[in-house]
Write a protein that holds these residues in place. Structure first.
Motif, PDB file in Angstrom:
ATOM      1  N   TYR A 192     -26.982  24.104 -70.165  1.00  8.68           N
ATOM      2  CA  TYR A 192     -26.727  24.548 -69.293  1.00  8.68           C
ATOM      3  C   TYR A 192     -28.179  23.296 -68.560  1.00  8.68           C
ATOM      4  CZ  TYR A 192     -27.041  26.597 -64.282  1.00  8.68           C
ATOM      5  OH  TYR A 192     -27.144  26.271 -63.148  1.00  8.68           O
TER       6      TYR A 192
ATOM      7  N   TYR B 274     -30.721  28.496 -68.434  1.00 11.30           N
ATOM      8  CA  TYR B 274     -30.533  28.340 -66.969  1.00 11.30           C
ATOM      9  C   TYR B 274     -32.121  27.710 -66.541  1.00 11.30           C
ATOM     10  CZ  TYR B 274     -29.524  29.088 -62.393  1.00 11.30           C
ATOM     11  OH  TYR B 274     -28.692  28.838 -60.932  1.00 11.30           O
TER      12      TYR B 274
ATOM     13  N   SER C  68     -33.656  25.694 -62.921  1.00 12.61           N
ATOM     14  CA  SER C  68     -33.568  25.180 -61.612  1.00 12.61           C
ATOM     15  C   SER C  68     -34.942  24.169 -61.042  1.00 12.61           C
ATOM     16  CB  SER C  68     -33.620  26.174 -60.863  1.00 12.61           C
ATOM     17  OG  SER C  68     -32.750  27.031 -60.422  1.00 12.61           O
TER      18      SER C  68
ATOM     19  N   ASN D 240     -37.460  27.672 -65.819  1.00 10.26           N
ATOM     20  CA  ASN D 240     -36.348  28.174 -66.683  1.00 10.26           C
ATOM     21  C   ASN D 240     -35.948  29.782 -67.442  1.00 10.26           C
ATOM     22  OD1 ASN D 240     -37.876  26.541 -68.883  1.00 10.26           O
ATOM     23  ND2 ASN D 240     -36.801  28.474 -70.146  1.00 10.26           N
TER      24      ASN D 240
ATOM     25  N   HIS E  61     -31.577  36.556 -67.141  1.00  7.17           N
ATOM     26  CA  HIS E  61     -30.301  35.113 -66.632  1.00  7.17           C
ATOM     27  C   HIS E  61     -29.936  34.148 -66.217  1.00  7.17           C
ATOM     28  CE1 HIS E  61     -26.528  34.444 -69.234  1.00  7.17           C
ATOM     29  NE2 HIS E  61     -26.411  35.206 -69.076  1.00  7.17           N
ATOM     30  N   SER E  62     -31.300  33.802 -65.062  1.00  8.71           N
ATOM     31  CA  SER E  62     -31.157  32.886 -64.750  1.00  8.71           C
ATOM     32  C   SER E  62     -32.243  32.928 -63.448  1.00  8.71           C
ATOM     33  CB  SER E  62     -30.436  32.975 -63.235  1.00  8.71           C
ATOM     34  OG  SER E  62     -29.895  34.168 -62.551  1.00  8.71           O
TER      35      SER E  62
ATOM     36  N   VAL F  69     -33.512  31.363 -59.667  1.00  4.22           N
ATOM     37  CA  VAL F  69     -32.593  31.097 -59.047  1.00  4.22           C
ATOM     38  C   VAL F  69     -34.344  30.895 -57.500  1.00  4.22           C
ATOM     39  CG1 VAL F  69     -30.572  30.975 -56.959  1.00  4.22           C
ATOM     40  CG2 VAL F  69     -30.445  31.770 -59.593  1.00  4.22           C
TER      41      VAL F  69
ATOM     42  N   HIS G 292     -26.263  36.212 -62.769  1.00  2.56           N
ATOM     43  CA  HIS G 292     -26.062  34.574 -61.948  1.00  2.56           C
ATOM     44  C   HIS G 292     -25.978  35.357 -60.194  1.00  2.56           C
ATOM     45  CE1 HIS G 292     -25.236  31.527 -64.464  1.00  2.56           C
ATOM     46  NE2 HIS G 292     -25.731  32.032 -65.358  1.00  2.56           N
TER      47      HIS G 292
ATOM     48  N   ASP H 257     -20.081  33.662 -63.646  1.00  2.00           N
ATOM     49  CA  ASP H 257     -21.271  32.819 -62.389  1.00  2.00           C
ATOM     50  C   ASP H 257     -20.274  32.726 -61.162  1.00  2.00           C
ATOM     51  OD1 ASP H 257     -22.981  30.708 -61.157  1.00  2.00           O
ATOM     52  OD2 ASP H 257     -20.989  28.487 -62.399  1.00  2.00           O
TER      53      ASP H 257
ATOM     54  N   CYS I  63     -20.938  24.517 -68.875  1.00  2.00           N
ATOM     55  CA  CYS I  63     -21.764  23.956 -67.979  1.00  2.00           C
ATOM     56  C   CYS I  63     -21.380  22.519 -67.296  1.00  2.00           C
ATOM     57  CB  CYS I  63     -23.304  23.595 -68.095  1.00  2.00           C
ATOM     58  SG  CYS I  63     -24.015  24.129 -66.888  1.00  2.00           S
TER      59      CYS I  63
END
Length: 387
Positions: A78, A129, A131, A141, A185-186, A188, A237, A288, A381
């Motif tokens: 990712y 994942y 950001s 992460n 899993h993500s 954000v 996500h 996604d 990705c």
């Protein structure tokens, strides 16, 4: 002799308005033509000798031209970019037993180089994942296997500093095969970057922290530490609407999208809708999710039996209506991305190892294949950036 009338205030205002308008148009035109669009691809390469990260330039017709690549790393699964596009960050050593790291690279479009800078432990096994905060100073992460989140400061030279904060979770949910423990899993950021949301597939929760960018340990507890999803949903996500009023979470296990009304760190579910036709009852593997920049359409990828992009219209209340499906022309579309203008959608198919560019109709939201197809083994990705 004809006398020249003195310039009136009205004339001055008109000239000033015209000058301002000309300058505005010039700046927009300069910005459009001075920027190039780059496409960054990650993979499960499983071989240090392979080009595990590849960079392409995207032209206005949807064609991809290779610019550079990077080797000597395992499974950069990712990717994400710094706000200015100068630095690339990757989840590395994913799916490696007792492994897991986050790596940084400097991208130089003029020299066509992608240079490795450094890497740090991701704080857990199988990072999936990551950001970057809008100020470019923090990297967050999520680690899937252990169900944890890690925070690293970012240095001015793009390198990742040592771990600043780490939270581990242990709670699971009802599915005895996939939800025996947490699986983040993500990670954000909220539209204002003042909260962090973390869909946890293993716990059927969307976890939340307040994010204080001024502190050495920025993650702070909030009054609502998580939003509970439906059981066996498997939240994966998450994305926000451009108007910042709505959030959308794709649920891998149930093949659904939950729509939330968003307000200052809190989520209130207002809709739940399938990502697949009602005739399909299993094997969804939804993955996604992204909203078009104009806020009119939402796109969600289905792997498993379907291998497509589900397309939804969005009304003024943030609610979704399915308007069609587009095959990704490959197998297992794990991640896709929309470019910043909303003109193109690019899908990566892991099992078939192909990258497909679609043009997006801004009126209907529907997709049409354009440009050339790129082959990359185990591509996982894609990220798109104007630089």
């Amino acid at each position: 002799m004809k006398q020249i009338k003195p310039e009136t205030n009205k004339t001055k205002k008109t000239l000033k308005l015209k000058t301002t308008l000309f300058a505005f148009i010039f700046l927009i035109s300069f910005n459009i033509f001075s920027q190039n669009t780059y496409v960054f691809l990650g993979s499960y390469n499983r071989d240090k000798a392979a080009e595990s990260i590849q960079v392409y330039q995207l032209d206005t017709n949807g064609n991809l031209t290779k610019v550079t690549s990077a080797k000597d790393m395992i499974n950069p699964s990712y990717l994400t970019l710094s706000p200015n596009g100068k630095y690339l960050y990757a989840c590395t050593d994913t799916r490696v037993p007792n492994g897991g790291s986050v790596s940084s690279f400097e991208f130089n479009p003029e020299n066509k180089t992608l240079t490795f800078l450094n890497k740090q432990s991701s704080g857990g096994e199988n990072p999936v994942y990551l950001s970057v905060h809008k100020n470019g100073k923090w990297l967050v992460n999520g680690n899937y296997n252990e169900g944890s989140v890690s925070v690293h400061p970012l240095l001015e030279n793009g390198k990742i500093d040592s771990l600043a904060q780490h939270f581990q979770y242990s709670d699971g949910s009802v599915n005895k095969e996939r939800q025996t423990k947490a699986h983040v899993h993500s990670t954000v950021f909220s539209p204002q970057n003042d909260y962090l949301f973390m869909p946890d597939l293993g716990a059927d929760k969307i976890r939340c922290y307040r994010f204080d960018e001024t502190q050495k340990q920025p993650l702070k507890e909030t009054k609502v530490p998580f939003t509970k999803t439906d059981l066996e949903a498997g939240p994966r996500h998450f994305t926000f609407h451009p108007n910042q009023k709505f959030g959308y979470c794709i649920e891998e296990m149930s093949g659904s999208i939950s729509v939330y009304k968003y307000d200052s760190g809190t989520l209130k579910q207002i809709q739940r809708i399938n990502t697949h036709p009602d005739t399909i009852t299993s094997g969804f593997e939804s993955s996604d999710i992204h909203v078009s920049p104009d806020g009119k359409f939402l796109y969600a990828s289905n792997r498993g039996k379907e291998n497509n992009i589900a397309i939804f219209s969005i009304n003024k209340k943030g609610l979704l209506k399915n308007i069609g499906y587009q095959s990704t022309l490959g197998n297992h579309p794990r991640v896709f991305a929309l470019d910043e203008s909303g003109k193109f959608l690019i899908a990566t198919n892991v099992n078939s190892g192909n990258v497909v560019v679609f043009a997006r109709n801004p009126k209907t939201g529907l997709l049409t294949k354009v440009g050339n197809e790129v082959k990359m083994e185990n591509v996982t990705c894609v990220q798109i950036k104007n630089i």
